[in-house]
Design a protein around this motif. Structure first.
Motif, PDB file in Angstrom:
ATOM      1  N   ASP A 102     -31.017  12.331 -11.231  1.00  0.00           N
ATOM      2  CA  ASP A 102     -30.310  11.040 -11.063  1.00  0.00           C
ATOM      3  C   ASP A 102     -30.934   9.747 -10.782  1.00  0.00           C
ATOM      4  O   ASP A 102     -31.059   9.530  -9.529  1.00  0.00           O
ATOM      5  CB  ASP A 102     -29.011  11.087 -10.042  1.00  0.00           C
ATOM      6  CG  ASP A 102     -27.845   9.874 -10.175  1.00  0.00           C
ATOM      7  OD1 ASP A 102     -28.402   9.001 -10.712  1.00  0.00           O
ATOM      8  OD2 ASP A 102     -26.868  10.103  -9.788  1.00  0.00           O
ATOM      9  N   VAL A 103     -31.900   9.007 -11.574  1.00  0.00           N
ATOM     10  CA  VAL A 103     -32.748   8.189 -11.588  1.00  0.00           C
ATOM     11  C   VAL A 103     -32.189   7.015 -10.669  1.00  0.00           C
ATOM     12  O   VAL A 103     -32.837   6.603  -9.736  1.00  0.00           O
ATOM     13  CB  VAL A 103     -33.395   7.591 -12.738  1.00  0.00           C
ATOM     14  CG1 VAL A 103     -34.393   6.749 -12.800  1.00  0.00           C
ATOM     15  CG2 VAL A 103     -33.935   8.830 -13.662  1.00  0.00           C
ATOM     16  N   GLU A 104     -30.943   6.785 -10.755  1.00  0.00           N
ATOM     17  CA  GLU A 104     -30.508   5.454 -10.231  1.00  0.00           C
ATOM     18  C   GLU A 104     -30.277   5.924  -8.666  1.00  0.00           C
ATOM     19  O   GLU A 104     -30.689   4.844  -7.731  1.00  0.00           O
ATOM     20  CB  GLU A 104     -29.252   5.086 -10.885  1.00  0.00           C
ATOM     21  CG  GLU A 104     -28.730   3.580 -10.409  1.00  0.00           C
ATOM     22  CD  GLU A 104     -27.745   3.017 -11.168  1.00  0.00           C
ATOM     23  OE1 GLU A 104     -27.291   1.842 -10.933  1.00  0.00           O
ATOM     24  OE2 GLU A 104     -27.038   3.580 -12.116  1.00  0.00           O
ATOM     25  N   ASP A 107     -33.649   6.215  -6.911  1.00  0.00           N
ATOM     26  CA  ASP A 107     -34.340   4.663  -6.882  1.00  0.00           C
ATOM     27  C   ASP A 107     -33.593   4.171  -5.394  1.00  0.00           C
ATOM     28  O   ASP A 107     -34.275   3.564  -4.415  1.00  0.00           O
ATOM     29  CB  ASP A 107     -33.764   4.009  -7.817  1.00  0.00           C
ATOM     30  CG  ASP A 107     -34.409   2.487  -7.480  1.00  0.00           C
ATOM     31  OD1 ASP A 107     -35.485   2.339  -7.374  1.00  0.00           O
ATOM     32  OD2 ASP A 107     -33.607   1.529  -7.983  1.00  0.00           O
ATOM     33  N   HIS A 108     -32.206   4.215  -5.192  1.00  0.00           N
ATOM     34  CA  HIS A 108     -31.408   3.775  -4.174  1.00  0.00           C
ATOM     35  C   HIS A 108     -31.693   4.485  -2.833  1.00  0.00           C
ATOM     36  O   HIS A 108     -31.458   3.783  -1.719  1.00  0.00           O
ATOM     37  CB  HIS A 108     -29.937   3.407  -4.413  1.00  0.00           C
ATOM     38  CG  HIS A 108     -29.878   2.364  -5.451  1.00  0.00           C
ATOM     39  ND1 HIS A 108     -29.603   2.600  -6.863  1.00  0.00           N
ATOM     40  CD2 HIS A 108     -29.647   0.962  -5.243  1.00  0.00           C
ATOM     41  CE1 HIS A 108     -29.424   1.318  -7.356  1.00  0.00           C
ATOM     42  NE2 HIS A 108     -29.507   0.268  -6.404  1.00  0.00           N
ATOM     43  N   GLU A 132     -23.475  -1.578  -6.852  1.00  0.00           N
ATOM     44  CA  GLU A 132     -24.750  -1.096  -7.707  1.00  0.00           C
ATOM     45  C   GLU A 132     -24.897   0.369  -7.534  1.00  0.00           C
ATOM     46  O   GLU A 132     -25.499   1.002  -8.388  1.00  0.00           O
ATOM     47  CB  GLU A 132     -25.837  -1.881  -7.070  1.00  0.00           C
ATOM     48  CG  GLU A 132     -25.749  -3.430  -7.048  1.00  0.00           C
ATOM     49  CD  GLU A 132     -25.388  -3.896  -8.469  1.00  0.00           C
ATOM     50  OE1 GLU A 132     -25.922  -3.478  -9.307  1.00  0.00           O
ATOM     51  OE2 GLU A 132     -24.709  -4.873  -8.708  1.00  0.00           O
ATOM     52  N   VAL A 133     -24.671   1.241  -6.409  1.00  0.00           N
ATOM     53  CA  VAL A 133     -25.057   2.424  -6.294  1.00  0.00           C
ATOM     54  C   VAL A 133     -24.001   3.118  -6.880  1.00  0.00           C
ATOM     55  O   VAL A 133     -24.147   4.279  -7.587  1.00  0.00           O
ATOM     56  CB  VAL A 133     -25.410   2.848  -4.852  1.00  0.00           C
ATOM     57  CG1 VAL A 133     -25.805   4.486  -4.938  1.00  0.00           C
ATOM     58  CG2 VAL A 133     -26.509   1.875  -4.432  1.00  0.00           C
ATOM     59  N   ARG A 160     -27.612  -9.051  -5.136  1.00  0.00           N
ATOM     60  CA  ARG A 160     -28.501  -8.458  -5.924  1.00  0.00           C
ATOM     61  C   ARG A 160     -29.579  -9.449  -6.164  1.00  0.00           C
ATOM     62  O   ARG A 160     -30.606  -8.623  -6.373  1.00  0.00           O
ATOM     63  CB  ARG A 160     -27.666  -8.608  -7.389  1.00  0.00           C
ATOM     64  CG  ARG A 160     -26.676  -7.377  -7.594  1.00  0.00           C
ATOM     65  CD  ARG A 160     -26.319  -7.311  -9.096  1.00  0.00           C
ATOM     66  NE  ARG A 160     -25.417  -8.629  -9.339  1.00  0.00           N
ATOM     67  CZ  ARG A 160     -24.117  -8.598  -9.155  1.00  0.00           C
ATOM     68  NH1 ARG A 160     -23.554  -7.607  -8.919  1.00  0.00           N
ATOM     69  NH2 ARG A 160     -23.496  -9.631  -9.657  1.00  0.00           N
ATOM     70  N   ARG A 167     -37.391  -5.479  -4.222  1.00  0.00           N
ATOM     71  CA  ARG A 167     -37.309  -4.234  -4.648  1.00  0.00           C
ATOM     72  C   ARG A 167     -38.538  -3.931  -5.229  1.00  0.00           C
ATOM     73  O   ARG A 167     -39.421  -4.945  -5.657  1.00  0.00           O
ATOM     74  CB  ARG A 167     -36.359  -3.763  -5.390  1.00  0.00           C
ATOM     75  CG  ARG A 167     -36.421  -4.235  -6.648  1.00  0.00           C
ATOM     76  CD  ARG A 167     -34.979  -4.029  -7.545  1.00  0.00           C
ATOM     77  NE  ARG A 167     -34.835  -2.654  -7.704  1.00  0.00           N
ATOM     78  CZ  ARG A 167     -33.620  -2.153  -7.931  1.00  0.00           C
ATOM     79  NH1 ARG A 167     -32.698  -2.892  -8.303  1.00  0.00           N
ATOM     80  NH2 ARG A 167     -33.482  -0.806  -8.074  1.00  0.00           N
ATOM     81  N   ALA A 171     -39.955   0.419 -12.272  1.00  0.00           N
ATOM     82  CA  ALA A 171     -39.663   1.688 -11.973  1.00  0.00           C
ATOM     83  C   ALA A 171     -40.645   2.577 -12.221  1.00  0.00           C
ATOM     84  O   ALA A 171     -41.700   2.460 -13.223  1.00  0.00           O
ATOM     85  CB  ALA A 171     -38.648   2.156 -13.207  1.00  0.00           C
ATOM     86  N   ARG A 299     -23.195  11.090  -5.813  1.00  0.00           N
ATOM     87  CA  ARG A 299     -22.279   9.746  -6.305  1.00  0.00           C
ATOM     88  C   ARG A 299     -21.065  10.108  -6.850  1.00  0.00           C
ATOM     89  O   ARG A 299     -20.785  11.280  -7.616  1.00  0.00           O
ATOM     90  CB  ARG A 299     -23.048   9.086  -7.608  1.00  0.00           C
ATOM     91  CG  ARG A 299     -24.475   8.236  -6.836  1.00  0.00           C
ATOM     92  CD  ARG A 299     -24.696   7.134  -7.812  1.00  0.00           C
ATOM     93  NE  ARG A 299     -25.218   7.566  -9.102  1.00  0.00           N
ATOM     94  CZ  ARG A 299     -25.567   6.723  -9.996  1.00  0.00           C
ATOM     95  NH1 ARG A 299     -25.426   5.496  -9.891  1.00  0.00           N
ATOM     96  NH2 ARG A 299     -26.092   7.122 -11.226  1.00  0.00           N
TER      97      ARG A 299
END
Length: 299
Positions: A102-104, A107-108, A132-133, A160, A167, A171, A299
């Motif tokens: 789950d790349v997103e 990332d978070h 966002e998450v 944001r 950030r 990626a 998530r």
């Protein structure tokens, strides 16, 4: 039917079904697994007193309770950080390999992003995390944070923009992170200063969190040469009793340093444009208690 095999009541079943999600929400907001677990206890106590017949969406309602409890803890945690000895880093989590898929979410969960979230206000952090998450709608977020929908829109936009400016610049794939980590590990283990300097960005920053319990650098170390010397000194202190091994930490490859078989340090990297720009070393033993077993996040 025996007591051990009685069916779960509806409230318990719903809570357990969403427990990993609730933990992840609380951890994303707090950066502390210990406090996240406290939040889950408080969420359960409040959830157990809810009349389920009045709840249309149990997942959203549970997240709403968790968010409100986490906001209270976030303000308390902020006061604790004011007296914390040295840099404060998020509590690292040993995560399952599938978290990286789950790349997103990965990332978070990264240490670099968690530190970016630290720069938000409590409400900004809650709004950003929920939107966002976890993809919650503005109506639900407004109920969770006690703000109007219009205010939540403004907070989300501000958060944001704030995060985007801080950030990681691009990626980085798991493969690229792993390759950089392997090269970093080889350079550290061999004491090859030139290899370290080739890996480190000129403006690399190293943070070390000992919490006043273990020895750590009291301030950030900045610059490739200074960071390389710091790493070389650390290896000299560990001696032959130390072993370095890769593990999945917060959804990304990281290093676990053991001395005489006991975890002494967890090291996570931030990579920008192929170079290491951030090194986050957690040594506070109170933050390493979850590194012997995987923590379930979702998530």
């Amino acid at each position: 039917m025996s007591e051990d095999h009685r069916p779960l009541d509806a409230a318990t079943e719903a809570f357990l079904a969403h427990r990993n999600l609730l933990f992840t929400v609380a951890y994303e907001m707090l950066g502390s697994a210990v406090d996240a677990e406290d939040v889950l206890q408080e969420t359960w106590l409040r959830w157990a007193g809810v009349e389920l017949a009045t709840v249309r969406d149990r997942r959203a309602y549970l997240v709403r309770i968790t968010t409100r409890q986490a906001l209270g803890h976030l303000r308390t945690l902020g006061r604790r950080k004011e007296t914390y000895v040295g840099p404060w880093l998020p509590e690292p989590l040993l995560t399952a390999p599938d978290v990286a898929e789950d790349v997103e979410l990965a990332d978070h969960l990264s240490m670099a992003m968690m530190l970016v979230l630290e720069t938000l206000t409590p409400v900004e952090r809650a709004v950003f995390v929920l939107r966002e998450v976890f993809g919650f709608g503005y109506d639900e977020i407004s109920r969770s944070v006690g703000k109007s929908v219009a205010a939540v829109h403004q907070i989300a936009h501000r958060a944001r923009s704030h995060v985007a400016a801080r950030r990681p610049r691009g990626a980085v794939s798991q493969a690229a992170t792993r390759a950089a980590l392997e090269a970093f590990q080889r350079a550290v283990e061999t004491g090859d200063m030139q290899s370290l300097l080739d890996l480190l960005a000129p403006d690399v920053v190293a943070l070390s969190d000992g919490g006043g319990i273990r020895q750590a650098t009291p301030r950030p170390t900045v610059g490739a040469e200074s960071v390389a010397r710091l790493l070389a000194a650390g290896v000299a202190v560990w001696g032959p009793a130390a072993t370095l091994a890769q593990a999945q930490v917060n959804g990304h490859p990281a290093l676990i340093v053991r001395v005489d078989g006991v975890i002494d340090l967890v090291v996570a990297l931030r990579i920008d444009d192929g170079l290491v720009t951030g090194i986050y070393s957690v040594r506070n033993p109170e933050k390493l208690t979850r590194m012997e077993r995987e923590t379930m996040v979702s998530r």
